[in-house]
Design a protein around this motif. Structure first.
Motif, PDB file in Angstrom:
ATOM      1  N   LYS A 236      -1.749  -8.515 -12.254  1.00  0.00           N
ATOM      2  CA  LYS A 236      -2.942  -8.653 -11.402  1.00  0.00           C
ATOM      3  C   LYS A 236      -3.074 -10.041 -10.797  1.00  0.00           C
ATOM      4  O   LYS A 236      -3.768 -10.217  -9.786  1.00  0.00           O
ATOM      5  N   TYR A 237      -2.390 -11.067 -11.379  1.00  0.00           N
ATOM      6  CA  TYR A 237      -2.492 -12.422 -10.843  1.00  0.00           C
ATOM      7  C   TYR A 237      -1.449 -12.715  -9.774  1.00  0.00           C
ATOM      8  O   TYR A 237      -1.509 -13.753  -9.121  1.00  0.00           O
ATOM      9  N   ILE A 238      -0.491 -11.812  -9.619  1.00  0.00           N
ATOM     10  CA  ILE A 238       0.574 -12.071  -8.640  1.00  0.00           C
ATOM     11  C   ILE A 238       0.747 -10.913  -7.656  1.00  0.00           C
ATOM     12  O   ILE A 238       1.659 -10.928  -6.837  1.00  0.00           O
ATOM     13  N   CYS A 239      -0.155  -9.944  -7.732  1.00  0.00           N
ATOM     14  CA  CYS A 239       0.029  -8.739  -6.916  1.00  0.00           C
ATOM     15  C   CYS A 239      -1.311  -8.078  -6.641  1.00  0.00           C
ATOM     16  O   CYS A 239      -2.156  -7.981  -7.536  1.00  0.00           O
ATOM     17  N   SER A 240      -1.506  -7.656  -5.388  1.00  0.00           N
ATOM     18  CA  SER A 240      -2.699  -6.886  -5.040  1.00  0.00           C
ATOM     19  C   SER A 240      -2.381  -5.399  -5.155  1.00  0.00           C
ATOM     20  O   SER A 240      -1.272  -4.967  -4.823  1.00  0.00           O
ATOM     21  N   ILE A 241      -3.361  -4.640  -5.640  1.00  0.00           N
ATOM     22  CA  ILE A 241      -3.205  -3.188  -5.701  1.00  0.00           C
ATOM     23  C   ILE A 241      -4.037  -2.604  -4.566  1.00  0.00           C
ATOM     24  O   ILE A 241      -5.262  -2.695  -4.566  1.00  0.00           O
ATOM     25  N   LEU A 242      -3.348  -2.028  -3.573  1.00  0.00           N
ATOM     26  CA  LEU A 242      -3.999  -1.593  -2.340  1.00  0.00           C
ATOM     27  C   LEU A 242      -4.518  -0.174  -2.448  1.00  0.00           C
ATOM     28  O   LEU A 242      -3.952   0.651  -3.164  1.00  0.00           O
ATOM     29  N   ASP A 243      -5.554   0.106  -1.714  1.00  0.00           N
ATOM     30  CA  ASP A 243      -6.130   1.449  -1.690  1.00  0.00           C
ATOM     31  C   ASP A 243      -6.161   2.062  -0.297  1.00  0.00           C
ATOM     32  O   ASP A 243      -6.350   3.264  -0.155  1.00  0.00           O
ATOM     33  N   GLN A 244      -5.980   1.258   0.751  1.00  0.00           N
ATOM     34  CA  GLN A 244      -6.210   1.786   2.096  1.00  0.00           C
ATOM     35  C   GLN A 244      -5.190   2.829   2.523  1.00  0.00           C
ATOM     36  O   GLN A 244      -5.419   3.571   3.467  1.00  0.00           O
ATOM     37  N   TYR A 245      -4.042   2.890   1.830  1.00  0.00           N
ATOM     38  CA  TYR A 245      -3.046   3.891   2.197  1.00  0.00           C
ATOM     39  C   TYR A 245      -3.039   5.078   1.229  1.00  0.00           C
ATOM     40  O   TYR A 245      -2.233   5.985   1.358  1.00  0.00           O
TER      41      TYR A 245
ATOM     42  N   HIS B  31       4.212  -4.791   3.615  1.00  0.00           N
ATOM     43  CA  HIS B  31       5.459  -4.702   2.855  1.00  0.00           C
ATOM     44  C   HIS B  31       5.056  -4.462   1.408  1.00  0.00           C
ATOM     45  O   HIS B  31       4.659  -5.385   0.697  1.00  0.00           O
ATOM     46  N   VAL B  32       5.142  -3.213   0.972  1.00  0.00           N
ATOM     47  CA  VAL B  32       4.593  -2.839  -0.321  1.00  0.00           C
ATOM     48  C   VAL B  32       5.621  -2.100  -1.159  1.00  0.00           C
ATOM     49  O   VAL B  32       6.645  -1.669  -0.663  1.00  0.00           O
ATOM     50  N   MET B  33       5.328  -1.969  -2.442  1.00  0.00           N
ATOM     51  CA  MET B  33       6.132  -1.140  -3.333  1.00  0.00           C
ATOM     52  C   MET B  33       5.209  -0.143  -4.008  1.00  0.00           C
ATOM     53  O   MET B  33       3.990  -0.339  -4.068  1.00  0.00           O
ATOM     54  N   LEU B  34       5.803   0.944  -4.500  1.00  0.00           N
ATOM     55  CA  LEU B  34       5.027   2.028  -5.077  1.00  0.00           C
ATOM     56  C   LEU B  34       5.396   2.225  -6.540  1.00  0.00           C
ATOM     57  O   LEU B  34       6.557   2.104  -6.915  1.00  0.00           O
ATOM     58  N   ILE B  35       4.403   2.527  -7.366  1.00  0.00           N
ATOM     59  CA  ILE B  35       4.635   2.941  -8.744  1.00  0.00           C
ATOM     60  C   ILE B  35       3.865   4.226  -8.966  1.00  0.00           C
ATOM     61  O   ILE B  35       2.665   4.297  -8.695  1.00  0.00           O
ATOM     62  N   GLY B  36       4.551   5.263  -9.427  1.00  0.00           N
ATOM     63  CA  GLY B  36       3.890   6.536  -9.672  1.00  0.00           C
ATOM     64  C   GLY B  36       2.788   6.395 -10.706  1.00  0.00           C
ATOM     65  O   GLY B  36       2.874   5.603 -11.641  1.00  0.00           O
TER      66      GLY B  36
ATOM     67  N   GLY C 280      -0.673   8.977  12.908  1.00  0.00           N
ATOM     68  CA  GLY C 280       0.373   8.053  13.323  1.00  0.00           C
ATOM     69  C   GLY C 280       0.805   7.046  12.289  1.00  0.00           C
ATOM     70  O   GLY C 280       1.649   6.206  12.566  1.00  0.00           O
ATOM     71  N   LYS C 281       0.236   7.067  11.078  1.00  0.00           N
ATOM     72  CA  LYS C 281       0.650   6.141  10.038  1.00  0.00           C
ATOM     73  C   LYS C 281       1.181   6.915   8.838  1.00  0.00           C
ATOM     74  O   LYS C 281       0.842   8.071   8.630  1.00  0.00           O
ATOM     75  N   ALA C 282       2.020   6.248   8.056  1.00  0.00           N
ATOM     76  CA  ALA C 282       2.498   6.865   6.819  1.00  0.00           C
ATOM     77  C   ALA C 282       1.522   6.544   5.699  1.00  0.00           C
ATOM     78  O   ALA C 282       1.176   5.396   5.464  1.00  0.00           O
ATOM     79  N   TRP C 283       1.072   7.591   5.017  1.00  0.00           N
ATOM     80  CA  TRP C 283       0.145   7.429   3.905  1.00  0.00           C
ATOM     81  C   TRP C 283       0.820   7.884   2.621  1.00  0.00           C
ATOM     82  O   TRP C 283       1.798   8.614   2.646  1.00  0.00           O
ATOM     83  N   ILE C 284       0.281   7.462   1.508  1.00  0.00           N
ATOM     84  CA  ILE C 284       0.813   7.843   0.208  1.00  0.00           C
ATOM     85  C   ILE C 284      -0.264   8.616  -0.520  1.00  0.00           C
ATOM     86  O   ILE C 284      -1.438   8.228  -0.495  1.00  0.00           O
ATOM     87  N   ASN C 285       0.109   9.714  -1.162  1.00  0.00           N
ATOM     88  CA  ASN C 285      -0.939  10.463  -1.849  1.00  0.00           C
ATOM     89  C   ASN C 285      -1.492   9.671  -3.027  1.00  0.00           C
ATOM     90  O   ASN C 285      -0.922   8.669  -3.450  1.00  0.00           O
ATOM     91  N   ASN C 286      -2.625  10.131  -3.542  1.00  0.00           N
ATOM     92  CA  ASN C 286      -3.357   9.339  -4.534  1.00  0.00           C
ATOM     93  C   ASN C 286      -2.770   9.401  -5.936  1.00  0.00           C
ATOM     94  O   ASN C 286      -3.421   9.024  -6.896  1.00  0.00           O
ATOM     95  N   HIS C 287      -1.506   9.838  -6.051  1.00  0.00           N
ATOM     96  CA  HIS C 287      -0.839   9.808  -7.347  1.00  0.00           C
ATOM     97  C   HIS C 287       0.162   8.662  -7.421  1.00  0.00           C
ATOM     98  O   HIS C 287       1.040   8.659  -8.269  1.00  0.00           O
ATOM     99  N   ALA C 288       0.001   7.686  -6.531  1.00  0.00           N
ATOM    100  CA  ALA C 288       0.873   6.514  -6.562  1.00  0.00           C
ATOM    101  C   ALA C 288       0.035   5.255  -6.389  1.00  0.00           C
ATOM    102  O   ALA C 288      -0.944   5.242  -5.640  1.00  0.00           O
ATOM    103  N   HIS C 289       0.425   4.196  -7.093  1.00  0.00           N
ATOM    104  CA  HIS C 289      -0.186   2.887  -6.907  1.00  0.00           C
ATOM    105  C   HIS C 289       0.619   2.136  -5.854  1.00  0.00           C
ATOM    106  O   HIS C 289       1.843   2.214  -5.811  1.00  0.00           O
ATOM    107  N   ILE C 290      -0.079   1.401  -5.001  1.00  0.00           N
ATOM    108  CA  ILE C 290       0.566   0.629  -3.934  1.00  0.00           C
ATOM    109  C   ILE C 290       0.375  -0.854  -4.243  1.00  0.00           C
ATOM    110  O   ILE C 290      -0.750  -1.336  -4.343  1.00  0.00           O
ATOM    111  N   LEU C 291       1.487  -1.571  -4.409  1.00  0.00           N
ATOM    112  CA  LEU C 291       1.428  -2.978  -4.800  1.00  0.00           C
ATOM    113  C   LEU C 291       1.912  -3.876  -3.671  1.00  0.00           C
ATOM    114  O   LEU C 291       2.926  -3.589  -3.037  1.00  0.00           O
ATOM    115  N   LYS C 292       1.185  -4.972  -3.450  1.00  0.00           N
ATOM    116  CA  LYS C 292       1.608  -5.972  -2.474  1.00  0.00           C
ATOM    117  C   LYS C 292       1.628  -7.335  -3.162  1.00  0.00           C
ATOM    118  O   LYS C 292       0.589  -7.869  -3.545  1.00  0.00           O
TER     119      LYS C 292
END
Length: 428
Positions: free
Chosen positions: A242-251, A288-293, A312-324
């Motif tokens: 949590k101190y080196i990475c944001s967990i995004l929700d907008q996608y 530029h993000v990475m995903l964790i199930g 027009g955008k790529a979204w990820i379903n709500n069963h994955a965490h998006i990290l930046k």
């Protein structure tokens, strides 16, 4: 002299030797479907017995390691008994996969996901096994089985299966030849698959050592204080995600069938040229993000849930965490570090395993300075690319061996290539 051939009259079989004919399985083999599951005792004389199911015969291989039990009447024990030499054929699931019981068995029976096959006269069940392998590999079994839900290779379909009528001595020679040739191929396949597993272990070892020890030669190590992290380079710090990475929700969006892109199931490989997923077909993720199930089978980063397109955008379903990652962290170093670490201690639930956002953000990560992070990521990418090339060569060899085995069996059982096998004689 070239063997004279004739049209078999069946497209997938093709030509056969002039002395052969095409008939049906029912004229040469007895086919018995197994017993329906009976989990409870119905009579005082019923006994609880071990039985085989489809899982024991999948992929043309017989496994007796795990046996279930159910109740049988005395009449059913006689009807559904098994013995050495029986051919078992899968009725539902991995249809037409088959295996022969090659050792003596006692008090063993079979469930209705399997057919038991015995010769009516002196026909070879081993020849029928090779014939079924050919019918399956060339698509005929799929053609006659209903694939809308679960495929079923019913008794009616089985006994109507076209099969060549061949003298029994020729059947035996075909089986002996194929047994020898296929064993050699299977040995090579086994060695190749073992090599791939060893390369994968090597790849993981490279990543593990690099993200915990570094790549600047021998370094003093220290206990990280976290059991599942182990020892790390004494110059590395240990920090929570949590101190080196944001967990995004907008996608993150709930799965919506009417908005899901069918093309969205094709994802880039993390170990590909880009090193991370940052686009999907023509749609890009802005960050530029990475995903964790988050749950189920998708708990590792490489097992990703479906991405889909909305407006027009790529979204990820709500069963994955998006990290930046933040600017103090190299994107690829963090990816490799998370891929290497054991995240099981952070997973909750047994029936429905889940990696919650709270647990995720408290994962400990070893962290050198930014320059060394970049060195480590470059080193890992280079070493993994070399190993991936070796894996790719082995995978290509496996494909070629499997293709050769498929062709060899087809050519021999249909009479196209009877190498070292004498010319067939007409059956009287």
């Amino acid at each position: 002299m070239a063997r004279k051939m004739k049209d078999s009259g069946i497209e997938w079989i093709g030509e056969i030797p002039e002395g052969w004919k095409i008939s049906k399985v029912s004229y040469f083999y007895e086919v018995q479907l197994g017993k329906m599951l009976q989990p409870q005792k119905k009579s005082e004389t019923d006994t609880e017995e071990k039985y085989l199911c489809a899982a024991n015969v999948g992929k043309n291989s017989l496994s007796l390691d795990t046996l279930k039990t159910m109740w049988f009447s005395q009449t059913e024990e006689h009807q559904f008994d098994l013995k050495e030499g029986d051919l078992l054929v899968v009725e539902g699931g991995d249809v037409a996969s088959c295996a022969i019981i090659e050792t003596p068995v006692r008090n063993l029976f079979f469930q209705n996901a399997l057919h038991r096959v015995r010769p009516l006269h002196n026909e070879s069940v081993a020849f029928l096994r090779y014939w079924l392998m050919t019918a399956k590999s060339y698509g005929y079994i799929d053609l006659i089985c209903n694939k809308a839900t679960i495929a079923h290779f019913s008794k009616e379909k089985f006994i109507a299966l076209p099969i060549p009528v061949i003298p029994q001595d020729i059947q035996s020679k075909i089986v002996s030849f194929l047994d020898l040739e296929c064993k050699q191929i299977d040995d090579l396949l086994s060695k190749s698959r073992s090599s791939i597993e060893e390369y994968k272990k090597l790849k993981q070892a490279v990543i593990t050592q690099a993200v915990t020890k570094g790549v600047r030669g021998e370094r003093e190590m220290k206990d990280s204080g976290v059991e599942w992290v182990g020892e790390i380079n004494h110059r590395f710090s240990l920090i929570k995600l949590k101190y080196i990475c944001s967990i995004l929700d907008q996608y993150r969006k709930p799965i919506s069938a009417d908005k899901r892109s069918q093309s969205g199931s094709v994802l880039y490989d993390y170990y590909g040229a880009s090193g991370a997923i940052d686009k999907i077909d023509n749609y890009t993720i802005d960050d530029h993000v990475m995903l964790i199930g988050e749950d189920g089978a998708n708990l590792r980063m490489r097992n990703l849930p479906l991405m889909y397109e909305v407006n027009g955008k790529a979204w990820i379903n709500n069963h994955a965490h998006i990290l930046k990652p933040t600017e103090r962290v190299d994107f690829y170093y963090l990816f490799y570090a998370l891929e290497e670490l054991d995240i099981n201690p952070y997973i909750t639930g047994s029936a429905q395993p889940k990696l919650s956002q709270e647990k995720l953000q408290n994962i400990w990560v070893p962290l050198p300075d930014l320059e060394e992070q970049q060195e480590i990521a470059t080193y890992i990418r280079s070493k993994c690319a070399e190993i991936d090339k070796l894996i790719a060569k082995k995978e290509q060899l496996i494909k070629e061996l499997e293709s050769y085995k498929k062709s060899l069996i087809y050519e021999v059982v249909t009479g196209l290539s009877l190498i070292h096998i004498s010319e067939p004689t007409r059956r009287s």
